[in-house]
Design a protein around this motif. Structure first.
Motif, mmCIF file in Angstrom:
data_model
loop_
_atom_site.group_PDB
_atom_site.id
_atom_site.type_symbol
_atom_site.label_atom_id
_atom_site.label_comp_id
_atom_site.label_asym_id
_atom_site.label_seq_id
_atom_site.Cartn_x
_atom_site.Cartn_y
_atom_site.Cartn_z
ATOM 1 N N LEU A 1 0.817 -1.215 0.000
ATOM 2 C CA LEU A 1 0.000 0.000 0.000
ATOM 3 C C LEU A 1 0.846 1.258 0.000
ATOM 4 O O LEU A 1 0.307 2.361 0.037
ATOM 5 C CB LEU A 1 -0.941 -0.002 1.209
ATOM 6 C CG LEU A 1 -1.916 -1.194 1.278
ATOM 7 C CD1 LEU A 1 -2.789 -1.086 2.519
ATOM 8 C CD2 LEU A 1 -2.764 -1.275 0.014
ATOM 9 N N SER A 2 2.169 1.129 -0.033
ATOM 10 C CA SER A 2 3.061 2.280 -0.065
ATOM 11 C C SER A 2 4.194 1.998 -1.039
ATOM 12 O O SER A 2 4.553 0.835 -1.275
ATOM 13 C CB SER A 2 3.626 2.578 1.332
ATOM 14 O OG SER A 2 4.366 1.471 1.809
ATOM 15 N N PRO A 3 4.781 3.044 -1.623
ATOM 16 C CA PRO A 3 5.812 2.848 -2.643
ATOM 17 C C PRO A 3 7.162 2.406 -2.112
ATOM 18 O O PRO A 3 8.086 2.196 -2.885
ATOM 19 C CB PRO A 3 5.908 4.231 -3.307
ATOM 20 C CG PRO A 3 5.470 5.190 -2.249
ATOM 21 C CD PRO A 3 4.428 4.470 -1.454
ATOM 22 N N ASP A 4 7.315 2.253 -0.783
ATOM 23 C CA ASP A 4 8.606 1.817 -0.254
ATOM 24 C C ASP A 4 8.768 0.297 -0.284
ATOM 25 O O ASP A 4 9.863 -0.220 -0.045
ATOM 26 C CB ASP A 4 8.799 2.330 1.173
ATOM 27 C CG ASP A 4 7.666 1.909 2.101
ATOM 28 O OD1 ASP A 4 6.813 1.088 1.690
ATOM 29 O OD2 ASP A 4 7.629 2.403 3.236
ATOM 30 N N TYR A 5 7.683 -0.442 -0.590
ATOM 31 C CA TYR A 5 7.719 -1.907 -0.719
ATOM 32 C C TYR A 5 8.319 -2.568 0.530
ATOM 33 O O TYR A 5 9.053 -3.546 0.438
ATOM 34 C CB TYR A 5 8.528 -2.328 -1.947
ATOM 35 C CG TYR A 5 7.900 -1.940 -3.256
ATOM 36 C CD1 TYR A 5 6.989 -2.774 -3.893
ATOM 37 C CD2 TYR A 5 8.212 -0.732 -3.872
ATOM 38 C CE1 TYR A 5 6.400 -2.418 -5.097
ATOM 39 C CE2 TYR A 5 7.636 -0.364 -5.076
ATOM 40 C CZ TYR A 5 6.729 -1.215 -5.686
ATOM 41 O OH TYR A 5 6.159 -0.850 -6.881
ATOM 42 N N ARG A 6 7.965 -2.074 1.692
ATOM 43 C CA ARG A 6 8.554 -2.614 2.926
ATOM 44 C C ARG A 6 7.665 -3.671 3.591
ATOM 45 O O ARG A 6 8.155 -4.683 4.070
ATOM 46 C CB ARG A 6 8.839 -1.485 3.911
ATOM 47 C CG ARG A 6 9.986 -0.574 3.496
ATOM 48 C CD ARG A 6 10.259 0.476 4.571
ATOM 49 N NE ARG A 6 11.375 1.343 4.196
ATOM 50 C CZ ARG A 6 11.803 2.363 4.926
ATOM 51 N NH1 ARG A 6 11.209 2.639 6.086
ATOM 52 N NH2 ARG A 6 12.814 3.108 4.512
ATOM 53 N N SER A 7 6.371 -3.438 3.632
ATOM 54 C CA SER A 7 5.470 -4.326 4.366
ATOM 55 C C SER A 7 4.434 -4.908 3.408
ATOM 56 O O SER A 7 3.454 -4.233 3.067
ATOM 57 C CB SER A 7 4.771 -3.568 5.501
ATOM 58 O OG SER A 7 5.731 -3.023 6.393
ATOM 59 N N PRO A 8 4.631 -6.152 2.960
ATOM 60 C CA PRO A 8 3.642 -6.748 2.058
ATOM 61 C C PRO A 8 2.331 -7.038 2.786
ATOM 62 O O PRO A 8 2.324 -7.374 3.982
ATOM 63 C CB PRO A 8 4.314 -8.040 1.601
ATOM 64 C CG PRO A 8 5.291 -8.358 2.683
ATOM 65 C CD PRO A 8 5.759 -7.058 3.232
ATOM 66 N N SER A 9 1.233 -6.889 2.091
ATOM 67 C CA SER A 9 -0.086 -7.165 2.657
ATOM 68 C C SER A 9 -0.392 -8.648 2.500
ATOM 69 O O SER A 9 -0.140 -9.239 1.446
ATOM 70 C CB SER A 9 -1.156 -6.324 1.959
ATOM 71 O OG SER A 9 -0.874 -4.942 2.103
ATOM 72 N N GLU A 10 -0.942 -9.246 3.541
ATOM 73 C CA GLU A 10 -1.236 -10.670 3.534
ATOM 74 C C GLU A 10 -2.729 -10.902 3.312
ATOM 75 O O GLU A 10 -3.567 -10.062 3.625
ATOM 76 C CB GLU A 10 -0.806 -11.312 4.861
ATOM 77 C CG GLU A 10 0.671 -11.132 5.194
ATOM 78 C CD GLU A 10 1.581 -11.834 4.215
ATOM 79 O OE1 GLU A 10 1.112 -12.792 3.557
ATOM 80 O OE2 GLU A 10 2.761 -11.441 4.091
ATOM 81 N N GLY A 11 -3.054 -12.088 2.781
ATOM 82 C CA GLY A 11 -4.449 -12.472 2.602
ATOM 83 C C GLY A 11 -5.168 -11.589 1.602
ATOM 84 O O GLY A 11 -4.583 -11.047 0.661
ATOM 85 N N ILE A 12 -6.484 -11.453 1.813
ATOM 86 C CA ILE A 12 -7.290 -10.574 0.966
ATOM 87 C C ILE A 12 -6.972 -9.132 1.331
ATOM 88 O O ILE A 12 -7.150 -8.707 2.473
ATOM 89 C CB ILE A 12 -8.797 -10.845 1.147
ATOM 90 C CG1 ILE A 12 -9.119 -12.312 0.838
ATOM 91 C CG2 ILE A 12 -9.614 -9.908 0.259
ATOM 92 C CD1 ILE A 12 -8.841 -12.689 -0.598
ATOM 93 N N VAL A 13 -6.506 -8.363 0.372
ATOM 94 C CA VAL A 13 -6.060 -6.998 0.624
ATOM 95 C C VAL A 13 -7.214 -6.031 0.408
ATOM 96 O O VAL A 13 -7.842 -6.032 -0.660
ATOM 97 C CB VAL A 13 -4.875 -6.631 -0.305
ATOM 98 C CG1 VAL A 13 -4.373 -5.223 0.017
ATOM 99 C CG2 VAL A 13 -3.758 -7.650 -0.148
#
Length: 538
Positions: free
Chosen positions: A342-354
């Protein structure tokens, strides 16, 4: 003089290449197994033609000129034989259930024995290609029960029998089933191996396999099945007649001076100038400060085809594959994954249904486990698929980011979701199709999906990001403002010059003297203020 001689000896000992390990013949405790391979490809299905099994045996001969065949089938079967060179065949027994067909083109099969045979004439271009041969058989008979490509069999025992696959499609990792048994020609294989201690600073293992054939004129195919748990690279070196087939289980980093086959595609050498010596290969493996040689293997053989099974140094008990029929589902297939952010830094991937808001930018990263120098992962297209409303599909306009030109095993991109209408589904699947190319060949195409829940934004107007004006736009606006101001000034000056000189100041009317008669003044004032009243009085 003695001191000088001692110094020279010490310098020579220091600069000479000292082998880090001693090559020894492979034993059971070594993490490598090498075995000749006699079935190069094939398939086995449940198909029959009008109740009759159709079995095609394609002979790839180099070391034999005569072989035997024992027909033991107890069900109706047609055996079609094809050979790449002239060969003599002896049939042992008569079998009323078997029909033997011989394909004749540039090469001939001469048969002796009790069974009658039928000749089939085929063009050379069909006879010499396994895929074309299989396609011809399917077209002629309507079905093919089995296709087996055998290398130098001394004898064949044919039992017949149907497989479990619905269709006969060629597989390179194929082991024939019970329908056929064979005795291969005797060949020699000599394997020497040594394990090299890894320095602490090295972050990646390098495993070297060198092919030393008995003769350099015969083409040879060596299949390398490599399983590892640590970051590793394969160095494969051999004479010009060698072709490597690489099967990896995670990453697939390798360098070779020979052509190689990966994912069914024959590709050109990616390191044509590899050294052709023990010391040279070790030095080449140490060129990168992050890598170091972990093992060295030499293979000498007169076999046309070999299979090499190699496992990581942490697992020293490699096992040969079972003799059961291989299926098209293989654990060696590279894995493709996709993560959403959800952010352009690609640090925290979202899990499951986003859960995402419409009109917002979503960031995604697609990765493949197939990693090798020169390979490039690309995203062909992406779309949203609704989980309701009759499988509604929306195409996406994605913005791809640049990738490492040497090893591009992951790609990042972003997209913006359009506003969701009230009657549209909220749950969607994001589907992207990726392709891995090794210039100029496509070696892998995959699809990858992630679930999305799109939430309608509170504001109905799309948010716009202002990035400022370019210099050209600023100068244009300033020049236009200048022109408009100049025109307005000119217009005002024109009006002033044409109207100011003709307008005369009008004389002020004289005010009559004030009468002392108050009634008259009142009457005049009344008349001026109410003309209707004075008219009435008159």
């Amino acid at each position: 003089m003695k001191v000088t001689t001692l110094i020279v000896v010490l310098i020579a000992a220091h600069t000479s290449a000292v082998p880090p390990c001693e090559l020894k013949e492979v034993k059971d405790e070594n993490p490598i197994k090498v075995t000749p391979s006699w079935v190069s490809q094939g398939c086995w299905s449940e198909d029959t033609s009008e109740g009759r099994e159709i079995h095609l045996i394609n002979l790839n001969l180099d070391m034999i000129s005569w072989f035997t065949m024992d027909l033991k089938n107890t069900v109706p079967a047609s055996i079609i034989l094809n050979s790449n060179k002239n060969v003599s065949l002896t049939l042992f027994n008569e079998n009323i259930y078997a029909k033997v067909y011989l394909i004749r083109s540039d090469s001939w099969i001469t048969v002796t024995g009790p069974n009658n045979t039928v000749d089939l004439d085929l063009p050379t271009v069909v006879q010499s290609d396994s895929n074309s041969l299989l396609g011809w058989a399917k077209s002629k008979y309507g079905a093919v029960t089995s296709f087996t490509e055998l290398i130098d069999p001394q004898s064949i025992t044919f039992n017949a029998g149907r497989g479990h696959s619905q269709d006969c499609e060629l597989q390179t990792n194929f082991t024939q089933g019970k329908y056929l048994e064979y005795l291969p020609v005797t060949t020699s294989v000599e394997v020497k191996f040594c394990r090299i201690p890894m320095p602490l600073k090295a972050k990646e293992e390098v495993h070297i396999i060198r092919h030393l054939p008995v003769d350099t004129m015969t083409p040879r195919l060596i299949e390398v099945n490599f399983t590892h748990h640590n970051p590793s690279t394969l160095i494969l070196q051999g004479p010009n007649t060698t072709t490597w087939k690489i099967i990896c289980r995670i990453d697939c980093k390798f360098k070779s001076n020979n052509p190689f086959i990966i994912m069914g595609h024959l590709l050109l050498p990616n390191s044509p100038n590899l050294p052709a010596s023990y010391e040279g290969l070790l030095k080449f493996a140490e060129a990168d400060s992050n890598t170091a040689p972990a093992s060295y293997t030499e293979i000498s053989t007169d076999s046309k085809r070999l299979k090499v099974y190699m496992k990581s140094m942490t697992n020293t008990a490699p096992q040969l594959p079972s003799t059961s029929l291989q299926t098209t589902t293989s654990p060696n297939k590279p894995k493709t994954t996709m993560h959403l952010y959800l952010s352009p830094d690609y640090r925290s991937p979202s899990e499951g249904i986003v859960e995402v808001l419409s009109n917002k930018t979503i960031y995604a990263e697609v990765s493949t486990s197939l990693s090798m120098e020169g390979a490039k992962l690309d995203i062909e297209n992406c779309s949203l698929h609704a989980r309701a409303l009759g499988m509604e599909v929306k195409s996406l306009d994605i913005k791809k980011e640049t990738c490492n030109p040497k090893t591009c095993s992951s790609r990042r991109f972003s997209f913006t979701l359009k506003p969701v209408q009230e009657h549209h589904s909220q749950r969607w699947d994001l589907q992207c199709f990726t392709a891995v190319t090794f210039v100029p060949h496509l070696i892998l195409r995959e699809g990858v999906e992630r679930g999305l829940k799109v939430i309608k934004a509170i504001s109905t107007l799309p948010t716009r990001e202002f990035h400022g004006l370019e210099l050209g736009a600023v100068l244009g606006i300033a020049f236009a403002s200048f022109l408009i101001g100049a025109c307005l000034t000119g217009a005002l000056w024109f009006i002033h010059t044409h109207t100011g000189s003709t307008v005369k100041r009008q004389p002020v009317p004289a005010i009559p003297p004030v009468s002392e008669n108050s009634s008259a003044n009142h009457s005049i004032g009344s008349t001026q203020s109410t003309p209707c009243s004075s008219s009435s009085m008159a």
